[in-house]
Design an enzyme around this catalytic site. Structure first.
Site, PDB file in Angstrom:
ATOM      1  N   ILE A   1       0.567  -0.554  -0.153  1.00 38.83           N
ATOM      2  CA  ILE A   1       0.043   0.086  -0.389  1.00 38.83           C
ATOM      3  C   ILE A   1       1.103   1.211   0.038  1.00 38.83           C
ATOM      4  O   ILE A   1       2.106   1.260   0.651  1.00 38.83           O
ATOM      5  CB  ILE A   1      -1.222  -0.201   1.469  1.00 38.83           C
ATOM      6  CG1 ILE A   1      -1.859   1.149   0.786  1.00 38.83           C
ATOM      7  CG2 ILE A   1      -0.346  -0.309   2.233  1.00 38.83           C
ATOM      8  CD1 ILE A   1      -2.887   1.153   2.431  1.00 38.83           C
ATOM      9  N   CYS A   2       0.902   2.387  -0.257  1.00 42.28           N
ATOM     10  CA  CYS A   2       0.960   3.195  -0.635  1.00 42.28           C
ATOM     11  C   CYS A   2       2.380   3.324  -1.117  1.00 42.28           C
ATOM     12  O   CYS A   2       2.422   3.029  -2.400  1.00 42.28           O
ATOM     13  CB  CYS A   2       1.133   4.352   0.988  1.00 42.28           C
ATOM     14  SG  CYS A   2       1.197   6.443   0.518  1.00 42.28           S
ATOM     15  N   GLY A   3       3.721   3.862  -0.569  1.00 47.12           N
ATOM     16  CA  GLY A   3       4.703   3.932  -0.737  1.00 47.12           C
ATOM     17  C   GLY A   3       5.840   2.910  -1.456  1.00 47.12           C
ATOM     18  O   GLY A   3       5.785   3.014  -1.811  1.00 47.12           O
TER      19      GLY A   3
ATOM     20  N   THR B   1       3.857   0.515  -2.686  1.00 43.92           N
ATOM     21  CA  THR B   1       3.741   0.061  -4.598  1.00 43.92           C
ATOM     22  C   THR B   1       5.247   0.979  -4.967  1.00 43.92           C
ATOM     23  O   THR B   1       5.140   0.042  -6.212  1.00 43.92           O
ATOM     24  CB  THR B   1       3.062   0.630  -4.557  1.00 43.92           C
ATOM     25  OG1 THR B   1       2.859   2.022  -4.986  1.00 43.92           O
ATOM     26  CG2 THR B   1       1.647   0.135  -4.206  1.00 43.92           C
TER      27      THR B   1
END
Length: 202
Positions: free
Chosen positions: A107-109, A111
């Protein structure tokens, strides 16, 4: 008696606590899925790390101790390290899990870290924004999906504003609870729908 399934949660400085809280709670307790999991934290070393929310976490094991053969899921949250080009050890571990057919949830960073490692090039995925991942120089932008959470085979991705949808998507991939209960879960924790609560606990 079946052994408890294990999820490995990567921990590092400035870990974005809130992004994986819904998921780890449901996995560990099994309160709605009726299938509790063992949650094991993984660090690059066994030295404590401090999350973005200020919680001090002492890793249970190191990256070197973890292999896909002894895990059922790898969870990667956002943190400042990903935006500074770090996290290579965890991206490498994610590649090992995916190669072995063991789910990875990012999730988020996180990725962005997987994008730099080439792990999103051949899989549908999402993140904070397409432009965010394009800045990594990755080759998978044609497979970017504008959605809160995306499941493609053994990869689950989500943006920073979708911790509930992230949890739901992982539960779907792991076949935990049925679709009716997963929909109710999102209704309660994202839409604050009181009518969904009866389905969730029923």
């Amino acid at each position: 008696m079946l052994s408890m399934r294990t999820t490995y949660v990567a921990v590092y400085e400035t870990l974005a606590d809130w992004e994986i809280g819904h998921l780890t709670v449901e996995l560990r307790t099994g309160r709605f899925t009726e299938v509790p999991w063992q949650v094991v934290t993984v660090g690059e070393t066994l030295e404590p790390v401090v999350t973005m929310g200020g919680m001090r976490v002492v890793p249970d094991v190191t990256v070197a101790d973890v292999t896909p053969e002894v895990g059922d899921l790898l969870v990667l949250a956002g943190s400042g390290q990903w935006d500074m080009g770090g996290g290579e050890a965890f991206a490498k571990l994610a590649g090992q899990f995916l190669d072995a057919g063991v789910p990875v949830a990012a999730i988020c960073g996180a990725t962005a870290g997987l994008a730099r490692a080439g792990l999103l090039d051949e899989r549908k995925h999402t993140s904070a924004a397409k432009e965010y991942l394009q800045a990594t120089g990755y080759q998978g932008s044609e497979r970017y999906v504008e959605a809160r959470a995306v499941v493609d085979r053994d990869l689950i991705t989500a943006g920073p504003d979708s911790p509930v949808q992230f949890a739901r998507a992982v539960m779907e991939r792991l076949e935990l609870a049925d679709e009716r209960k997963r929909e109710a879960y999102e209704g309660v924790f994202h839409r604050a729908d009181p009518a969904a609560y009866a389905t969730l606990v029923g």
